[in-house]
Design a protein around this motif. Structure first.
Motif, PDB file in Angstrom:
ATOM      1  N   ALA A  52      85.864  51.731 124.309  1.00 41.09           N
ATOM      2  CA  ALA A  52      86.195  52.249 122.982  1.00 41.09           C
ATOM      3  C   ALA A  52      85.430  51.526 121.883  1.00 41.09           C
ATOM      4  O   ALA A  52      85.221  50.321 121.959  1.00 41.09           O
ATOM      5  CB  ALA A  52      87.691  52.123 122.732  1.00 41.09           C
ATOM      6  N   GLY A  53      85.019  52.281 120.879  1.00 43.18           N
ATOM      7  CA  GLY A  53      84.468  51.688 119.673  1.00 43.18           C
ATOM      8  C   GLY A  53      82.962  51.705 119.521  1.00 43.18           C
ATOM      9  O   GLY A  53      82.447  51.224 118.512  1.00 43.18           O
ATOM     10  N   ALA A  54      82.222  52.249 120.483  1.00 47.54           N
ATOM     11  CA  ALA A  54      80.769  52.349 120.295  1.00 47.54           C
ATOM     12  C   ALA A  54      80.485  53.423 119.250  1.00 47.54           C
ATOM     13  O   ALA A  54      81.097  54.483 119.264  1.00 47.54           O
ATOM     14  CB  ALA A  54      80.069  52.682 121.602  1.00 47.54           C
ATOM     15  N   LYS A  55      79.571  53.128 118.348  1.00 52.25           N
ATOM     16  CA  LYS A  55      79.217  54.090 117.305  1.00 52.25           C
ATOM     17  C   LYS A  55      77.944  54.828 117.692  1.00 52.25           C
ATOM     18  O   LYS A  55      76.952  54.210 118.089  1.00 52.25           O
ATOM     19  CB  LYS A  55      79.034  53.376 115.976  1.00 52.25           C
ATOM     20  CG  LYS A  55      80.315  52.758 115.460  1.00 52.25           C
ATOM     21  CD  LYS A  55      80.115  52.024 114.160  1.00 52.25           C
ATOM     22  CE  LYS A  55      81.407  51.342 113.736  1.00 52.25           C
ATOM     23  NZ  LYS A  55      81.215  50.497 112.558  1.00 52.25           N
ATOM     24  N   VAL A  56      78.000  56.154 117.578  1.00 55.77           N
ATOM     25  CA  VAL A  56      76.850  57.020 117.811  1.00 55.77           C
ATOM     26  C   VAL A  56      76.675  57.926 116.609  1.00 55.77           C
ATOM     27  O   VAL A  56      77.596  58.080 115.806  1.00 55.77           O
ATOM     28  CB  VAL A  56      77.013  57.853 119.110  1.00 55.77           C
ATOM     29  CG1 VAL A  56      77.065  56.965 120.331  1.00 55.77           C
ATOM     30  CG2 VAL A  56      78.227  58.739 119.055  1.00 55.77           C
ATOM     31  N   ARG A  57      75.489  58.505 116.499  1.00 54.84           N
ATOM     32  CA  ARG A  57      75.219  59.363 115.334  1.00 54.84           C
ATOM     33  C   ARG A  57      74.317  60.521 115.754  1.00 54.84           C
ATOM     34  O   ARG A  57      73.392  60.334 116.539  1.00 54.84           O
ATOM     35  CB  ARG A  57      74.531  58.541 114.249  1.00 54.84           C
ATOM     36  CG  ARG A  57      74.139  59.317 113.026  1.00 54.84           C
ATOM     37  CD  ARG A  57      73.530  58.430 111.941  1.00 54.84           C
ATOM     38  NE  ARG A  57      74.521  57.474 111.496  1.00 54.84           N
ATOM     39  CZ  ARG A  57      74.278  56.169 111.302  1.00 54.84           C
ATOM     40  NH1 ARG A  57      73.079  55.679 111.503  1.00 54.84           N
ATOM     41  NH2 ARG A  57      75.240  55.381 110.889  1.00 54.84           N
ATOM     42  N   ILE A  58      74.605  61.684 115.220  1.00 55.20           N
ATOM     43  CA  ILE A  58      73.680  62.805 115.344  1.00 55.20           C
ATOM     44  C   ILE A  58      72.779  62.763 114.118  1.00 55.20           C
ATOM     45  O   ILE A  58      73.271  62.682 112.988  1.00 55.20           O
ATOM     46  CB  ILE A  58      74.427  64.155 115.410  1.00 55.20           C
ATOM     47  CG1 ILE A  58      75.261  64.232 116.681  1.00 55.20           C
ATOM     48  CG2 ILE A  58      73.436  65.313 115.331  1.00 55.20           C
ATOM     49  CD1 ILE A  58      76.137  65.466 116.765  1.00 55.20           C
ATOM     50  N   GLU A  59      71.471  62.804 114.350  1.00 58.54           N
ATOM     51  CA  GLU A  59      70.501  62.811 113.258  1.00 58.54           C
ATOM     52  C   GLU A  59      69.557  63.990 113.442  1.00 58.54           C
ATOM     53  O   GLU A  59      69.068  64.229 114.538  1.00 58.54           O
ATOM     54  CB  GLU A  59      69.674  61.517 113.248  1.00 58.54           C
ATOM     55  CG  GLU A  59      70.476  60.282 112.953  1.00 58.54           C
ATOM     56  CD  GLU A  59      69.631  59.009 112.953  1.00 58.54           C
ATOM     57  OE1 GLU A  59      68.476  59.043 113.435  1.00 58.54           O
ATOM     58  OE2 GLU A  59      70.136  57.985 112.463  1.00 58.54           O
ATOM     59  N   CYS A  60      69.302  64.704 112.358  1.00 58.10           N
ATOM     60  CA  CYS A  60      68.370  65.829 112.385  1.00 58.10           C
ATOM     61  C   CYS A  60      67.292  65.613 111.334  1.00 58.10           C
ATOM     62  O   CYS A  60      67.589  65.240 110.196  1.00 58.10           O
ATOM     63  CB  CYS A  60      69.090  67.148 112.107  1.00 58.10           C
ATOM     64  SG  CYS A  60      70.357  67.560 113.320  1.00 58.10           S
ATOM     65  N   LYS A  61      66.046  65.840 111.753  1.00 63.37           N
ATOM     66  CA  LYS A  61      64.897  65.723 110.862  1.00 63.37           C
ATOM     67  C   LYS A  61      64.106  67.020 110.915  1.00 63.37           C
ATOM     68  O   LYS A  61      64.258  67.803 111.843  1.00 63.37           O
ATOM     69  CB  LYS A  61      63.986  64.576 111.313  1.00 63.37           C
ATOM     70  CG  LYS A  61      64.651  63.222 111.300  1.00 63.37           C
ATOM     71  CD  LYS A  61      63.717  62.166 111.830  1.00 63.37           C
ATOM     72  CE  LYS A  61      64.423  60.817 111.860  1.00 63.37           C
ATOM     73  NZ  LYS A  61      63.570  59.780 112.413  1.00 63.37           N
ATOM     74  N   LYS A  62      63.250  67.200 109.930  1.00 62.61           N
ATOM     75  CA  LYS A  62      62.387  68.385 109.937  1.00 62.61           C
ATOM     76  C   LYS A  62      61.589  68.390 111.230  1.00 62.61           C
ATOM     77  O   LYS A  62      61.085  67.358 111.674  1.00 62.61           O
ATOM     78  CB  LYS A  62      61.457  68.377 108.728  1.00 62.61           C
ATOM     79  CG  LYS A  62      60.645  69.634 108.597  1.00 62.61           C
ATOM     80  CD  LYS A  62      59.848  69.654 107.310  1.00 62.61           C
ATOM     81  CE  LYS A  62      59.043  70.948 107.261  1.00 62.61           C
ATOM     82  NZ  LYS A  62      58.221  71.018 106.083  1.00 62.61           N
ATOM     83  N   TYR A  63      61.467  69.560 111.839  1.00 61.08           N
ATOM     84  CA  TYR A  63      60.797  69.716 113.122  1.00 61.08           C
ATOM     85  C   TYR A  63      59.398  69.123 113.100  1.00 61.08           C
ATOM     86  O   TYR A  63      58.623  69.360 112.183  1.00 61.08           O
ATOM     87  CB  TYR A  63      60.738  71.206 113.497  1.00 61.08           C
ATOM     88  CG  TYR A  63      60.087  71.470 114.820  1.00 61.08           C
ATOM     89  CD1 TYR A  63      60.748  71.178 116.004  1.00 61.08           C
ATOM     90  CD2 TYR A  63      58.811  71.984 114.880  1.00 61.08           C
ATOM     91  CE1 TYR A  63      60.147  71.403 117.230  1.00 61.08           C
ATOM     92  CE2 TYR A  63      58.201  72.225 116.102  1.00 61.08           C
ATOM     93  CZ  TYR A  63      58.873  71.924 117.272  1.00 61.08           C
ATOM     94  OH  TYR A  63      58.271  72.144 118.480  1.00 61.08           O
ATOM     95  N   ASN A  64      59.088  68.321 114.119  1.00 58.62           N
ATOM     96  CA  ASN A  64      57.765  67.737 114.332  1.00 58.62           C
ATOM     97  C   ASN A  64      57.320  66.777 113.233  1.00 58.62           C
ATOM     98  O   ASN A  64      56.138  66.685 112.947  1.00 58.62           O
ATOM     99  CB  ASN A  64      56.714  68.838 114.493  1.00 58.62           C
ATOM    100  CG  ASN A  64      56.240  68.939 115.917  1.00 58.62           C
ATOM    101  OD1 ASN A  64      56.628  68.147 116.767  1.00 58.62           O
ATOM    102  ND2 ASN A  64      55.401  69.914 116.185  1.00 58.62           N
ATOM    103  N   THR A  65      58.248  66.085 112.605  1.00 62.74           N
ATOM    104  CA  THR A  65      57.869  65.100 111.597  1.00 62.74           C
ATOM    105  C   THR A  65      58.656  63.813 111.824  1.00 62.74           C
ATOM    106  O   THR A  65      59.624  63.779 112.580  1.00 62.74           O
ATOM    107  CB  THR A  65      58.168  65.574 110.152  1.00 62.74           C
ATOM    108  OG1 THR A  65      59.589  65.646 109.979  1.00 62.74           O
ATOM    109  CG2 THR A  65      57.534  66.906 109.850  1.00 62.74           C
TER     110      THR A  65
END
Length: 162
Positions: A52-65
């Motif tokens: 319990a307690g691990a931090k994860v994140r979804i990150e989105c960037k402009k495609y191919n940059t």
């Protein structure tokens, strides 16, 4: 009275259509995080859930940059090292991935660049019928390998790195 009923009906329809659009553009991302107890770079039979307690994140960037992050949302693991994150919006023109942020274990907090991210498609037009997404598992690396790891690495016919 009829005008009031009509207004209420219109408000209800508007609310229902907004809820439907949000549900369509919502993705349920479920994954898990582990501790690489052998420093192998992959899961073995002595790999442990991070807990319990691990931090994860979804990150989105402009495609191919490598530009700025356009969308992000955080999640946290449960006792079994599993996380569930609800991601909003269609990100068809973006590259999204789940990344490790922080480990709850002081003995397993090193981030290995090969294990710290998993790509995830957060858009509808990709042939996947449901809104559920299951990225590859992510792993932190233990500071010192377990004693049994030499034999395990021999079993996998690889050499252990110091």
């Amino acid at each position: 009275m009829a005008k009031l009923t009509l207004l209420a009906l219109m408000a209800l329809c508007t609310f229902a259509s907004v809820a439907l659009v949000n549900a369509v553009n919502q993705f349920n991302v479920e994954g898990r995080v582990y501790c690489d107890t052998c420093r192998a770079g992959f899961e073995t039979n002595v790999t442990e859930p991070i807990g319990a307690g691990a931090k994860v994140r979804i990150e989105c960037k402009k495609y191919n940059t490598v530009g700025p992050i356009l969308y992000s949302v955080d999640g946290i693991t449960d006792n079994a090292g599993k996380y569930k994150i609800v991601a909003q919006g269609d990100h068809e023109d973006q590259t999204c991935e789940v990344v490790l942020v922080e480990s709850p274990r002081p003995d397993c907090k090193e981030i290995n660049k090969a294990l710290n991210h998993a790509p995830i498609g957060l858009f509808k037009d990709n042939g996947i019928a449901s809104n559920d997404r299951y990225p590859n598992a992510l792993g932190f690396v233990k500071d010192k390998p377990l004693d049994v790891c030499g034999a395990i690495m021999k079993y996998y016919e690889t050499e252990e790195e110091d």
